[in-house]
Design a protein around this motif. Sequence first.
Motif, PDB file in Angstrom:
ATOM      1  N   ILE A 165       0.846  -1.195   0.000  1.00 33.11           N
ATOM      2  CA  ILE A 165       0.000   0.000   0.000  1.00 33.11           C
ATOM      3  C   ILE A 165       0.880   1.243   0.000  1.00 33.11           C
ATOM      4  N   LEU A 166       0.465   2.249  -0.743  1.00 32.55           N
ATOM      5  CA  LEU A 166       1.267   3.453  -0.932  1.00 32.55           C
ATOM      6  C   LEU A 166       1.703   4.084   0.387  1.00 32.55           C
ATOM      7  N   LEU A 167       0.817   4.133   1.379  1.00 36.82           N
ATOM      8  CA  LEU A 167       1.159   4.753   2.662  1.00 36.82           C
ATOM      9  C   LEU A 167       2.348   4.056   3.306  1.00 36.82           C
ATOM     10  N   PHE A 168       2.350   2.738   3.295  1.00 32.44           N
ATOM     11  CA  PHE A 168       3.469   1.996   3.869  1.00 32.44           C
ATOM     12  C   PHE A 168       4.745   2.216   3.062  1.00 32.44           C
ATOM     13  N   GLN A 169       4.599   2.315   1.741  1.00 25.51           N
ATOM     14  CA  GLN A 169       5.771   2.567   0.903  1.00 25.51           C
ATOM     15  C   GLN A 169       6.414   3.903   1.255  1.00 25.51           C
TER      16      GLN A 169
ATOM     17  N   ALA B 192      10.123   4.445   3.006  1.00 26.94           N
ATOM     18  CA  ALA B 192      11.054   4.986   2.012  1.00 26.94           C
ATOM     19  C   ALA B 192      12.462   5.235   2.575  1.00 26.94           C
ATOM     20  N   PRO B 193      12.615   5.838   3.782  1.00 28.20           N
ATOM     21  CA  PRO B 193      13.972   6.041   4.320  1.00 28.20           C
ATOM     22  C   PRO B 193      14.720   4.718   4.524  1.00 28.20           C
ATOM     23  N   PHE B 194      13.995   3.691   4.956  1.00 31.90           N
ATOM     24  CA  PHE B 194      14.606   2.379   5.159  1.00 31.90           C
ATOM     25  C   PHE B 194      15.088   1.802   3.832  1.00 31.90           C
ATOM     26  N   TYR B 195      14.242   1.897   2.796  1.00 32.33           N
ATOM     27  CA  TYR B 195      14.625   1.399   1.476  1.00 32.33           C
ATOM     28  C   TYR B 195      15.808   2.175   0.913  1.00 32.33           C
ATOM     29  N   LEU B 196      15.845   3.482   1.169  1.00 34.85           N
ATOM     30  CA  LEU B 196      16.941   4.312   0.676  1.00 34.85           C
ATOM     31  C   LEU B 196      18.270   3.873   1.286  1.00 34.85           C
TER      32      LEU B 196
ATOM     33  N   TRP C 261      23.509  -1.502  -0.801  1.00 32.38           N
ATOM     34  CA  TRP C 261      23.584  -2.385  -1.963  1.00 32.38           C
ATOM     35  C   TRP C 261      24.415  -1.774  -3.083  1.00 32.38           C
ATOM     36  N   TYR C 262      24.223  -0.497  -3.347  1.00 34.04           N
ATOM     37  CA  TYR C 262      24.937   0.188  -4.415  1.00 34.04           C
ATOM     38  C   TYR C 262      26.436   0.208  -4.130  1.00 34.04           C
ATOM     39  N   CYS C 263      26.788   0.522  -2.877  1.00 34.06           N
ATOM     40  CA  CYS C 263      28.208   0.549  -2.502  1.00 34.06           C
ATOM     41  C   CYS C 263      28.828  -0.839  -2.635  1.00 34.06           C
ATOM     42  N   TRP C 264      28.067  -1.867  -2.239  1.00 35.71           N
ATOM     43  CA  TRP C 264      28.558  -3.246  -2.374  1.00 35.71           C
ATOM     44  C   TRP C 264      28.811  -3.576  -3.836  1.00 35.71           C
TER      45      TRP C 264
ATOM     46  N   LEU D 269      17.411  -8.483  -3.401  1.00 37.25           N
ATOM     47  CA  LEU D 269      18.721  -8.697  -3.980  1.00 37.25           C
ATOM     48  C   LEU D 269      19.773  -7.969  -3.172  1.00 37.25           C
ATOM     49  N   CYS D 270      19.433  -6.784  -2.688  1.00 31.71           N
ATOM     50  CA  CYS D 270      20.372  -6.002  -1.881  1.00 31.71           C
ATOM     51  C   CYS D 270      20.777  -6.769  -0.640  1.00 31.71           C
TER      52      CYS D 270
END
Length: 199
Positions: free
Chosen positions: A92-96, A100-104, A110-113, A190-191
Amino acid sequence: MWFTFTVLQLQFFSWWSSYNEAINYLATVPKYRIQATEIARQQGLLNKTKEKGKNRRSKEEIREEEEEIIKDIIKNKIDIKGGYQKPKIYDILLFQILLAPFYLCKYIVWYCWWIYCFTIKGQEYGVEEKLYIIRRYMKMSQSQFDSLEDHQKETFLERQLWIRENYEVGSSGGKAAVSYPVLPESEQLLCEDAWDGAV
């Protein structure tokens, strides 16, 4: 507050309705129907629908019950890929927005890895990383790519389509979508796996 809650309810119930429609459709697809029927037979579920004597029912009732058994097995016992997965409240959009800060943060890790392993150390890509690059070149979402048959993905790997030149030749001159990895859409699974493998 009540308005927001109502909107969330409607959104979630709408997803469930779409999910049930998708299950009804998958029950007509030979690939899933054959799997479900075989599982039902192994568990003796279809035999129970054919009762004799006083409890004997009409062919229509038996057919409807068998249909429900097959749909239930498709829901709970068969690995459904693509856009047919069971809806989750976290979608649900609200949870997303709240997550969002956690996913960021997970994306940054992941990107650094990725940069450390494949750009700095020059390690070879694993199967998951190769498929990820191919998916980005094909400009497909995670759910779209997951819906592909396994033999199609194996063909991609055999043709080494994670190499840009091979992909461009295979796609008649098409251009790759990205040169650096971007955040996967599957809630950064994947991260997590990639980071665990790097430690």
